[in-house]
Design a protein around this motif. Structure first.
Motif, PDB file in Angstrom:
ATOM      1  N   PRO A 105      11.749 -21.382   6.181  1.00 45.63           N
ATOM      2  CA  PRO A 105      12.263 -20.596   5.062  1.00 45.63           C
ATOM      3  C   PRO A 105      11.933 -19.112   5.242  1.00 45.63           C
ATOM      4  O   PRO A 105      10.799 -18.759   5.557  1.00 45.63           O
ATOM      5  N   GLN A 106      12.913 -18.270   5.055  1.00 45.33           N
ATOM      6  CA  GLN A 106      12.732 -16.822   5.183  1.00 45.33           C
ATOM      7  C   GLN A 106      13.066 -16.162   3.849  1.00 45.33           C
ATOM      8  O   GLN A 106      14.111 -16.428   3.270  1.00 45.33           O
ATOM      9  N   ALA A 107      12.179 -15.289   3.388  1.00 47.24           N
ATOM     10  CA  ALA A 107      12.437 -14.525   2.167  1.00 47.24           C
ATOM     11  C   ALA A 107      12.628 -13.063   2.543  1.00 47.24           C
ATOM     12  O   ALA A 107      11.745 -12.454   3.157  1.00 47.24           O
ATOM     13  N   VAL A 108      13.785 -12.513   2.197  1.00 51.49           N
ATOM     14  CA  VAL A 108      14.066 -11.095   2.416  1.00 51.49           C
ATOM     15  C   VAL A 108      13.811 -10.374   1.095  1.00 51.49           C
ATOM     16  O   VAL A 108      14.357 -10.755   0.057  1.00 51.49           O
ATOM     17  N   ILE A 109      12.979  -9.350   1.135  1.00 51.41           N
ATOM     18  CA  ILE A 109      12.562  -8.639  -0.068  1.00 51.41           C
ATOM     19  C   ILE A 109      13.238  -7.273  -0.134  1.00 51.41           C
ATOM     20  O   ILE A 109      13.057  -6.438   0.752  1.00 51.41           O
ATOM     21  N   ASN A 110      14.032  -7.066  -1.185  1.00 51.58           N
ATOM     22  CA  ASN A 110      14.710  -5.786  -1.431  1.00 51.58           C
ATOM     23  C   ASN A 110      15.564  -5.321  -0.248  1.00 51.58           C
ATOM     24  O   ASN A 110      15.871  -4.140  -0.123  1.00 51.58           O
ATOM     25  N   GLY A 111      15.925  -6.258   0.638  1.00 51.79           N
ATOM     26  CA  GLY A 111      16.710  -5.897   1.815  1.00 51.79           C
ATOM     27  C   GLY A 111      15.929  -5.088   2.827  1.00 51.79           C
ATOM     28  O   GLY A 111      16.494  -4.609   3.817  1.00 51.79           O
ATOM     29  N   ARG A 112      14.602  -4.952   2.631  1.00 52.51           N
ATOM     30  CA  ARG A 112      13.801  -4.044   3.446  1.00 52.51           C
ATOM     31  C   ARG A 112      12.905  -4.736   4.465  1.00 52.51           C
ATOM     32  O   ARG A 112      12.565  -4.154   5.502  1.00 52.51           O
ATOM     33  N   THR A 113      12.471  -5.951   4.170  1.00 53.21           N
ATOM     34  CA  THR A 113      11.579  -6.666   5.079  1.00 53.21           C
ATOM     35  C   THR A 113      11.740  -8.159   4.844  1.00 53.21           C
ATOM     36  O   THR A 113      12.400  -8.580   3.890  1.00 53.21           O
ATOM     37  N   HIS A 114      11.133  -8.953   5.707  1.00 52.61           N
ATOM     38  CA  HIS A 114      11.177 -10.400   5.527  1.00 52.61           C
ATOM     39  C   HIS A 114       9.782 -10.978   5.685  1.00 52.61           C
ATOM     40  O   HIS A 114       8.940 -10.446   6.430  1.00 52.61           O
ATOM     41  N   VAL A 115       9.516 -12.045   4.934  1.00 57.27           N
ATOM     42  CA  VAL A 115       8.241 -12.753   4.995  1.00 57.27           C
ATOM     43  C   VAL A 115       8.536 -14.241   4.927  1.00 57.27           C
ATOM     44  O   VAL A 115       9.676 -14.650   4.657  1.00 57.27           O
ATOM     45  N   SER A 116       7.524 -15.054   5.159  1.00 57.60           N
ATOM     46  CA  SER A 116       7.707 -16.495   5.032  1.00 57.60           C
ATOM     47  C   SER A 116       8.017 -16.839   3.579  1.00 57.60           C
ATOM     48  O   SER A 116       7.305 -16.421   2.658  1.00 57.60           O
ATOM     49  N   GLY A 117       9.060 -17.626   3.374  1.00 57.46           N
ATOM     50  CA  GLY A 117       9.424 -18.033   2.031  1.00 57.46           C
ATOM     51  C   GLY A 117       8.430 -18.993   1.408  1.00 57.46           C
ATOM     52  O   GLY A 117       8.470 -19.228   0.193  1.00 57.46           O
ATOM     53  N   SER A 118       7.518 -19.532   2.210  1.00 61.62           N
ATOM     54  CA  SER A 118       6.515 -20.462   1.699  1.00 61.62           C
ATOM     55  C   SER A 118       5.185 -19.773   1.389  1.00 61.62           C
ATOM     56  O   SER A 118       4.209 -20.432   1.055  1.00 61.62           O
ATOM     57  N   SER A 119       5.156 -18.426   1.483  1.00 63.43           N
ATOM     58  CA  SER A 119       3.942 -17.674   1.177  1.00 63.43           C
ATOM     59  C   SER A 119       4.133 -16.905  -0.127  1.00 63.43           C
ATOM     60  O   SER A 119       4.751 -15.838  -0.147  1.00 63.43           O
ATOM     61  N   ARG A 120       3.593 -17.452  -1.199  1.00 65.07           N
ATOM     62  CA  ARG A 120       3.701 -16.793  -2.501  1.00 65.07           C
ATOM     63  C   ARG A 120       3.051 -15.404  -2.471  1.00 65.07           C
ATOM     64  O   ARG A 120       3.577 -14.440  -3.030  1.00 65.07           O
ATOM     65  N   SER A 121       1.901 -15.313  -1.795  1.00 63.22           N
ATOM     66  CA  SER A 121       1.176 -14.037  -1.766  1.00 63.22           C
ATOM     67  C   SER A 121       1.928 -12.975  -0.969  1.00 63.22           C
ATOM     68  O   SER A 121       1.929 -11.793  -1.340  1.00 63.22           O
ATOM     69  N   ASP A 122       2.586 -13.373   0.119  1.00 61.75           N
ATOM     70  CA  ASP A 122       3.346 -12.407   0.917  1.00 61.75           C
ATOM     71  C   ASP A 122       4.554 -11.885   0.149  1.00 61.75           C
ATOM     72  O   ASP A 122       4.892 -10.697   0.230  1.00 61.75           O
ATOM     73  N   ILE A 123       5.227 -12.758  -0.593  1.00 61.58           N
ATOM     74  CA  ILE A 123       6.367 -12.332  -1.398  1.00 61.58           C
ATOM     75  C   ILE A 123       5.914 -11.367  -2.486  1.00 61.58           C
ATOM     76  O   ILE A 123       6.482 -10.276  -2.661  1.00 61.58           O
ATOM     77  N   ALA A 124       4.862 -11.741  -3.211  1.00 65.33           N
ATOM     78  CA  ALA A 124       4.347 -10.892  -4.286  1.00 65.33           C
ATOM     79  C   ALA A 124       3.830  -9.566  -3.730  1.00 65.33           C
ATOM     80  O   ALA A 124       4.039  -8.499  -4.319  1.00 65.33           O
ATOM     81  N   GLY A 125       3.168  -9.629  -2.577  1.00 64.37           N
ATOM     82  CA  GLY A 125       2.635  -8.418  -1.969  1.00 64.37           C
ATOM     83  C   GLY A 125       3.717  -7.437  -1.568  1.00 64.37           C
ATOM     84  O   GLY A 125       3.576  -6.221  -1.765  1.00 64.37           O
ATOM     85  N   ALA A 126       4.815  -7.960  -0.998  1.00 63.57           N
ATOM     86  CA  ALA A 126       5.918  -7.087  -0.592  1.00 63.57           C
ATOM     87  C   ALA A 126       6.567  -6.433  -1.802  1.00 63.57           C
ATOM     88  O   ALA A 126       6.880  -5.233  -1.789  1.00 63.57           O
TER      89      ALA A 126
END
Length: 252
Positions: A105-126
């Motif tokens: 799973p890949q989560a793209v944040i604001n179209g600016r970066t990507h993090v693991s979609g299974s990492s709640r902390s990485d999504i919130a941090g971005a």
């Protein structure tokens, strides 16, 4: 999971609970950010990310969209929500980020970066990092109902910003029972699964208005429609998302 190189790969996402009543144009608030999840029913690593995504959908200040991709279908289960357009969007993000592979799973944040979609902390941090850096939703997007039309007002940008107004249609949450493949025997509730992606028009940095039939929402996504104002590279690749809003598909 990771699959091959750019020439052999692809991906998908989801939309969240910052629902706007199309009649309330002057009251539209800027969301804190946009999270696009690329996921697959055939990926054993994805259910934890789908669960995190469900929590994001319930937040009132995040726009969350789930793009189901089709490149894991060969593992034994054809994703019932996947589409080639979703996969193409992930490929284009990979090219934009200079990545050599796509994954779920890949989560793209604001179209600016990507993090693991299974990492709640990485999504919130971005999301927090971009907000503090002024790289959140910087352009006002307002929506309203006008007769049989939905009207979108995009505000003025800074400097020489340009981009596209993109409509991302999605379906409401519904359960899917997976009978084969890596997730065999699971029943997963999928939220804000993207059903169609459409360009409404170009944005050249100045305030602009766009209009489309309200009936399109019900045709292309019964959950609603996300409006993304997204900058684009010279090659047409997706860049930072500058503004966003949601149109509630239940509004008549």
């Amino acid at each position: 999971m990771v699959k091959g190189t750019l020439l052999r790969l692809a991906a998908a996402t989801v939309v969240a609970g910052f629902l706007l009543g199309p009649a309330a144009a002057g009251e539209t608030k800027k969301p804190a950010g946009v999270v696009e999840l690329f996921t697959s029913q055939g990926c054993s690593s994805c259910p934890p990310a789908d669960a995190i995504f469900a929590d994001l959908v319930k937040k009132q200040d995040i726009i969350a969209l789930a793009y189901h991709v089709d490149y894991w279908d060969y593992l034994g289960w054809q994703d019932t929500l996947a589409s080639p357009d979703n996969t193409e969007r992930q490929y284009n993000y990979a090219k934009s980020f200079g990545a050599h592979a796509v994954y779920t799973p890949q989560a793209v944040i604001n179209g600016r970066t990507h993090v693991s979609g299974s990492s709640r902390s990485d999504i919130a941090g971005a999301l927090t990092r971009f907000d503090k850096a002024g790289q959140g939703m910087s352009v006002d997007i307002k929506v309203m109902r006008a007769g049989d039309s939905i009207v979108i007002d995009a505000g003025e940008g800074a400097g020489d910003e340009q981009g596209k107004v993109i409509l991302v249609y999605y379906d409401p949450a519904h359960p899917v029972t997976i009978d084969r493949g890596e997730n065999r025997g699971r029943t997963v509730i999928y939220w804000n699964a993207v059903t169609a992606i459409q360009t409404a028009g170009m944005w050249h940095g100045a305030a602009a208005r766009y209009e489309f039939p309200a009936s399109e929402i019900a045709k292309k996504g019964t959950g609603g429609c996300a409006v993304l104002l997204q900058s684009m590279s010279d090659k047409g690749l997706p860049g930072p998302i500058l503004g966003a809003a949601l149109i509630d598909g239940t509004t008549k």
